[in-house]
Design an enzyme around this catalytic site. Sequence first.
Site, PDB file in Angstrom:
ATOM      1  N   CYS A   2       0.867  -1.186   0.000  1.00 57.18           N
ATOM      2  CA  CYS A   2       0.000   0.000   0.000  1.00 57.18           C
ATOM      3  C   CYS A   2       0.901   1.232   0.000  1.00 57.18           C
ATOM      4  O   CYS A   2       2.114   1.138   0.013  1.00 57.18           O
ATOM      5  CB  CYS A   2      -0.858   0.015   1.256  1.00 57.18           C
ATOM      6  SG  CYS A   2      -1.809  -1.481   1.496  1.00 57.18           S
ATOM      7  N   ARG A  27       1.288   1.786  -6.010  1.00 58.27           N
ATOM      8  CA  ARG A  27       1.497   0.847  -4.885  1.00 58.27           C
ATOM      9  C   ARG A  27       0.202   0.187  -4.457  1.00 58.27           C
ATOM     10  O   ARG A  27       0.197  -0.716  -3.620  1.00 58.27           O
ATOM     11  CB  ARG A  27       2.114   1.575  -3.686  1.00 58.27           C
ATOM     12  CG  ARG A  27       3.466   2.210  -3.935  1.00 58.27           C
ATOM     13  CD  ARG A  27       3.999   2.865  -2.692  1.00 58.27           C
ATOM     14  NE  ARG A  27       4.166   1.902  -1.621  1.00 58.27           N
ATOM     15  CZ  ARG A  27       5.240   1.120  -1.507  1.00 58.27           C
ATOM     16  NH1 ARG A  27       6.194   1.202  -2.407  1.00 58.27           N
ATOM     17  NH2 ARG A  27       5.345   0.253  -0.530  1.00 58.27           N
ATOM     18  N   TRP A  76      -3.817  -1.629  -1.225  1.00 62.29           N
ATOM     19  CA  TRP A  76      -3.793  -2.852  -2.020  1.00 62.29           C
ATOM     20  C   TRP A  76      -4.166  -3.955  -1.040  1.00 62.29           C
ATOM     21  O   TRP A  76      -3.360  -4.356  -0.206  1.00 62.29           O
ATOM     22  CB  TRP A  76      -2.416  -3.088  -2.609  1.00 62.29           C
ATOM     23  CG  TRP A  76      -2.340  -4.351  -3.396  1.00 62.29           C
ATOM     24  CD1 TRP A  76      -1.963  -5.584  -2.939  1.00 62.29           C
ATOM     25  CD2 TRP A  76      -2.679  -4.533  -4.774  1.00 62.29           C
ATOM     26  NE1 TRP A  76      -2.044  -6.503  -3.932  1.00 62.29           N
ATOM     27  CE2 TRP A  76      -2.478  -5.906  -5.071  1.00 62.29           C
ATOM     28  CE3 TRP A  76      -3.127  -3.703  -5.765  1.00 62.29           C
ATOM     29  CZ2 TRP A  76      -2.712  -6.435  -6.332  1.00 62.29           C
ATOM     30  CZ3 TRP A  76      -3.356  -4.221  -7.029  1.00 62.29           C
ATOM     31  CH2 TRP A  76      -3.152  -5.573  -7.300  1.00 62.29           C
ATOM     32  N   ASN A 112       1.211   0.225   6.018  1.00 64.13           N
ATOM     33  CA  ASN A 112       1.592  -0.562   4.842  1.00 64.13           C
ATOM     34  C   ASN A 112       2.392  -1.749   5.355  1.00 64.13           C
ATOM     35  O   ASN A 112       3.373  -1.589   6.077  1.00 64.13           O
ATOM     36  CB  ASN A 112       2.450   0.266   3.883  1.00 64.13           C
ATOM     37  CG  ASN A 112       3.037  -0.627   2.781  1.00 64.13           C
ATOM     38  OD1 ASN A 112       2.389  -1.582   2.354  1.00 64.13           O
ATOM     39  ND2 ASN A 112       4.262  -0.352   2.379  1.00 64.13           N
ATOM     40  N   GLY A 113       1.946  -2.959   5.003  1.00 67.37           N
ATOM     41  CA  GLY A 113       2.686  -4.155   5.431  1.00 67.37           C
ATOM     42  C   GLY A 113       1.711  -5.276   5.754  1.00 67.37           C
ATOM     43  O   GLY A 113       0.526  -5.203   5.432  1.00 67.37           O
ATOM     44  N   GLU A 495       7.714 -20.594 -19.533  1.00 66.59           N
ATOM     45  CA  GLU A 495       7.660 -19.213 -19.018  1.00 66.59           C
ATOM     46  C   GLU A 495       8.829 -18.398 -19.547  1.00 66.59           C
ATOM     47  O   GLU A 495       8.671 -17.226 -19.901  1.00 66.59           O
ATOM     48  CB  GLU A 495       7.640 -19.216 -17.490  1.00 66.59           C
ATOM     49  CG  GLU A 495       7.631 -17.841 -16.855  1.00 66.59           C
ATOM     50  CD  GLU A 495       6.414 -16.991 -17.228  1.00 66.59           C
ATOM     51  OE1 GLU A 495       5.468 -17.509 -17.837  1.00 66.59           O
ATOM     52  OE2 GLU A 495       6.441 -15.786 -16.934  1.00 66.59           O
ATOM     53  N   LYS A 499       8.328 -14.870 -21.661  1.00 65.46           N
ATOM     54  CA  LYS A 499       8.985 -13.620 -21.241  1.00 65.46           C
ATOM     55  C   LYS A 499       9.760 -13.036 -22.425  1.00 65.46           C
ATOM     56  O   LYS A 499       9.691 -11.863 -22.725  1.00 65.46           O
ATOM     57  CB  LYS A 499       9.930 -13.883 -20.059  1.00 65.46           C
ATOM     58  CG  LYS A 499       9.222 -14.125 -18.754  1.00 65.46           C
ATOM     59  CD  LYS A 499       8.657 -12.866 -18.112  1.00 65.46           C
ATOM     60  CE  LYS A 499       7.222 -12.542 -18.285  1.00 65.46           C
ATOM     61  NZ  LYS A 499       6.142 -13.419 -18.156  1.00 65.46           N
ATOM     62  N   GLU A 502       7.275 -11.925 -25.460  1.00 63.18           N
ATOM     63  CA  GLU A 502       6.259 -10.875 -25.238  1.00 63.18           C
ATOM     64  C   GLU A 502       6.880  -9.496 -25.035  1.00 63.18           C
ATOM     65  O   GLU A 502       6.206  -8.487 -25.245  1.00 63.18           O
ATOM     66  CB  GLU A 502       5.328 -11.222 -24.092  1.00 63.18           C
ATOM     67  CG  GLU A 502       5.918 -11.175 -22.709  1.00 63.18           C
ATOM     68  CD  GLU A 502       4.848 -11.404 -21.628  1.00 63.18           C
ATOM     69  OE1 GLU A 502       3.678 -11.032 -21.826  1.00 63.18           O
ATOM     70  OE2 GLU A 502       5.193 -11.965 -20.590  1.00 63.18           O
ATOM     71  N   HIS A 518      10.928 -34.917 -33.064  1.00 61.66           N
ATOM     72  CA  HIS A 518       9.678 -35.263 -33.777  1.00 61.66           C
ATOM     73  C   HIS A 518       9.260 -34.154 -34.728  1.00 61.66           C
ATOM     74  O   HIS A 518       8.072 -34.012 -35.041  1.00 61.66           O
ATOM     75  CB  HIS A 518       8.580 -35.578 -32.762  1.00 61.66           C
ATOM     76  CG  HIS A 518       8.912 -36.760 -31.905  1.00 61.66           C
ATOM     77  ND1 HIS A 518       8.821 -38.067 -32.358  1.00 61.66           N
ATOM     78  CD2 HIS A 518       9.395 -36.831 -30.651  1.00 61.66           C
ATOM     79  CE1 HIS A 518       9.212 -38.882 -31.395  1.00 61.66           C
ATOM     80  NE2 HIS A 518       9.570 -38.172 -30.343  1.00 61.66           N
ATOM     81  N   LYS A 617      -2.427  -5.713 -19.460  1.00 59.23           N
ATOM     82  CA  LYS A 617      -2.053  -6.362 -18.197  1.00 59.23           C
ATOM     83  C   LYS A 617      -3.095  -7.393 -17.801  1.00 59.23           C
ATOM     84  O   LYS A 617      -2.767  -8.439 -17.277  1.00 59.23           O
ATOM     85  CB  LYS A 617      -1.902  -5.318 -17.089  1.00 59.23           C
ATOM     86  CG  LYS A 617      -1.469  -5.897 -15.738  1.00 59.23           C
ATOM     87  CD  LYS A 617      -0.130  -6.596 -15.838  1.00 59.23           C
ATOM     88  CE  LYS A 617       0.266  -7.302 -14.555  1.00 59.23           C
ATOM     89  NZ  LYS A 617       1.437  -8.199 -14.750  1.00 59.23           N
TER      90      LYS A 617
HETATM   91  C1  AGP Z   1       2.365 -12.890 -18.706  1.00 59.71           C
HETATM   92  O1  AGP Z   1       3.582 -12.155 -18.678  1.00 59.71           O
HETATM   93  C2  AGP Z   1       1.271 -12.155 -19.450  1.00 59.71           C
HETATM   94  N1  AGP Z   1       1.102 -10.848 -18.953  1.00 59.71           N
HETATM   95  C3  AGP Z   1      -0.014 -12.962 -19.569  1.00 59.71           C
HETATM   96  O2  AGP Z   1       0.308 -14.202 -20.179  1.00 59.71           O
HETATM   97  C4  AGP Z   1      -0.767 -13.270 -18.253  1.00 59.71           C
HETATM   98  O3  AGP Z   1      -0.028 -14.193 -17.488  1.00 59.71           O
HETATM   99  C5  AGP Z   1      -2.129 -13.895 -18.610  1.00 59.71           C
HETATM  100  O4  AGP Z   1      -2.861 -12.968 -19.369  1.00 59.71           O
HETATM  101  C6  AGP Z   1      -2.939 -14.313 -17.378  1.00 59.71           C
HETATM  102  O5  AGP Z   1      -3.268 -13.195 -16.629  1.00 59.71           O
HETATM  103  P1  AGP Z   1      -3.874 -13.412 -15.150  1.00 59.71           P
HETATM  104  O6  AGP Z   1      -2.816 -14.126 -14.352  1.00 59.71           O
HETATM  105  O7  AGP Z   1      -4.167 -12.031 -14.629  1.00 59.71           O
HETATM  106  O8  AGP Z   1      -5.101 -14.253 -15.285  1.00 59.71           O
END
Ligand code: AGP
Length: 622
Positions: A2, A27, A76, A112-113, A495, A499, A502, A518, A617
């Site tokens: 927060c 935050r 938060w 905050n904490g 993953e 990273k 994207e 394969h 996001k």
């Molecule tokens: C991951 O870096 C991406 N931003 C994206 O794949 C994300 O993980 C996915 O959209 C799922 O989002 P969520 O965890 O908020 O459900």
Amino acid sequence: MCGIVGYTGDQQAAPILLDGLARLEYRGYDSAGLAVRNGDALAEVVKATGKLYHLADKTDQGHSLPGTCGIGHTRWATHGDPSVVNAHPHVSGNCTGSGSGKVESDVVGVHNGIIENFTELKEKLLRHGYAFYSDTDTEVVVKLVDYYYKKYKIGPVDAITRTMVRVRGSYALALMFRDYPGEIFAARKDSPLIIGTSESASYLASDVPAILKYTRQVYYIDNLQVARVAPGSVKFYDLNGDEVSLPLTEITWDAAAAEKGGFEHFMLKEIHEQPQAVRDTLNSLIHDGQIDLSATGLTEETLQALRQIDIVACGSAWHVGMASQYVIEDLAQIPVRVELASEFRYRSIPLYENTLVIVISQSGETADSLAALRVAKERGAMTLAVVNVVGSTIAREADHVLYTLAGPEIAVATTKAYSAQLAAMDALATQMALVKGTVSREQYGHLLEELAAIPDKIKRILEDKERLQWFSSKIANAHDIFFIGRGLDYAISLEGSLKMKEISYIHSEAYAAGELKHGTISLIEKNTLVIGVLTQSQLFEKTISNMAECKSRGAYLMGVTTNGNFTVEDSVNFTVYIPKTDEHFVSSLAIVPLQLLGYYTSVNRGLDVDKPRNLAKSVTVE
Ligand code: AGP
């Protein structure tokens, strides 16, 4: 995580507090509140849910709250859903449902904490006649200060130090006492807090951006210290109540850099917040050497009866599911299916009795994951949400909720939330194993020790980030990058590849190492980068031989492996080592070099790391 602010001086406090909160909104932003005192008058509290502008509108941009001393908070949620009653400030007396009005209480505060032992403290205070109006740990700590303040009658500093001795967890506290108009008292342990001064005023804030406009002269209060803040002057005390002196520091950052904590991008800041995110998440689940799932509502009987687990998610959250599949199956011997939410929601997948559907989601708002949750519930499955946003839609609609405590994640590419999800799922798998009897008490204790050591091991990896920064400059013009691994290493590869692609826009694929022959190996050309994740000792040699097959076709090899596996260097061109840990929990470590590699590659390509093209996001549409 927060944001807290405080002001006492010769200006009207509320507009300054609102301005400070606006610079801390990254935050946390699910609710906010102010408490302002006008001379000796009682403090007035105003709170509002949602973004900060709701509070600004409610207080006419602060003008409806006269007074030159006040505190503020942007929340938060970690304990208690986002609501007016749970929003800060919190008071030592009772509070009306509206959360606003004159404060009759002796103490009002913001925090905050995370107070880890707030339940036992709440029970103590209930026994001493206190009543509670909110679900927050903050209300408990404010009332505990009030309890000591009334019991020992020695003053605010004494009441606060006694509270600090009794509390376990992290806190940055700003408190006003009815008997001390014009003054603010602060205390800190592990959560950030700075105190600024100018000729006629003093300022408190969780972070530099909130006060940079008013002063660059700040004190960085140390852990377990208390501050008594008056207009233009501050006194500091240690835990014994003895006065101590702190150096005054000049801030040289500009506002933009300050918001990112001095890091160039939110993503790099959040990569570095992973130790804290994992620690906070584990600390919320592990108490006195035992994993405590009571907050989720999952009972031992429920876990004992489980015959099938379906993990459903999208993107990185789905990768967490892929990693958790190996951990749960190996530790708890429960069959696990991992499904993409966008597929699961349209499949006629049979869900039998004693199936637990786990929906993992940072935002708790992803449309496909929410739809999949609803399908699972319609088919009668028990559901658990693992989410980072308290009170999010997925959290509210699931039968059970396990919150990660990663704090707000601003960068589109998830890092600390992913790591916190891994930690939560590892703890869940470990508890399932104990309940199922597939691990002994001794093994269980060892696993908990290994989990507890993860944050510091992540920190050690971060200290060696320059090698990855250097290597990323060599691959900035790559066209194809392959990540390969077996078992958990394959899940980590997924993953690592996401990273990379994207945020650097370089085409990348993750492949189960045994699957290359394969078909996909036909894509390997001279200097194609192949990154092998090599943390699983039973599968190590097999992946190395797959990498050798790629090398014989011209590939350039990078290996990520654990300390001691030096033979890797006989096969690969560039090796990154991570600290040893129990192989079930290695994902939280092995992913860090791959996050950094993606980050630095994106920076080398001059791209918008925090806001990659075409991405959002939270994907709240199909
Ligand atoms: C991951 O870096 C991406 N931003 C994206 O794949 C994300 O993980 C996915 O959209 C799922 O989002 P969520 O965890 O908020 O459900």
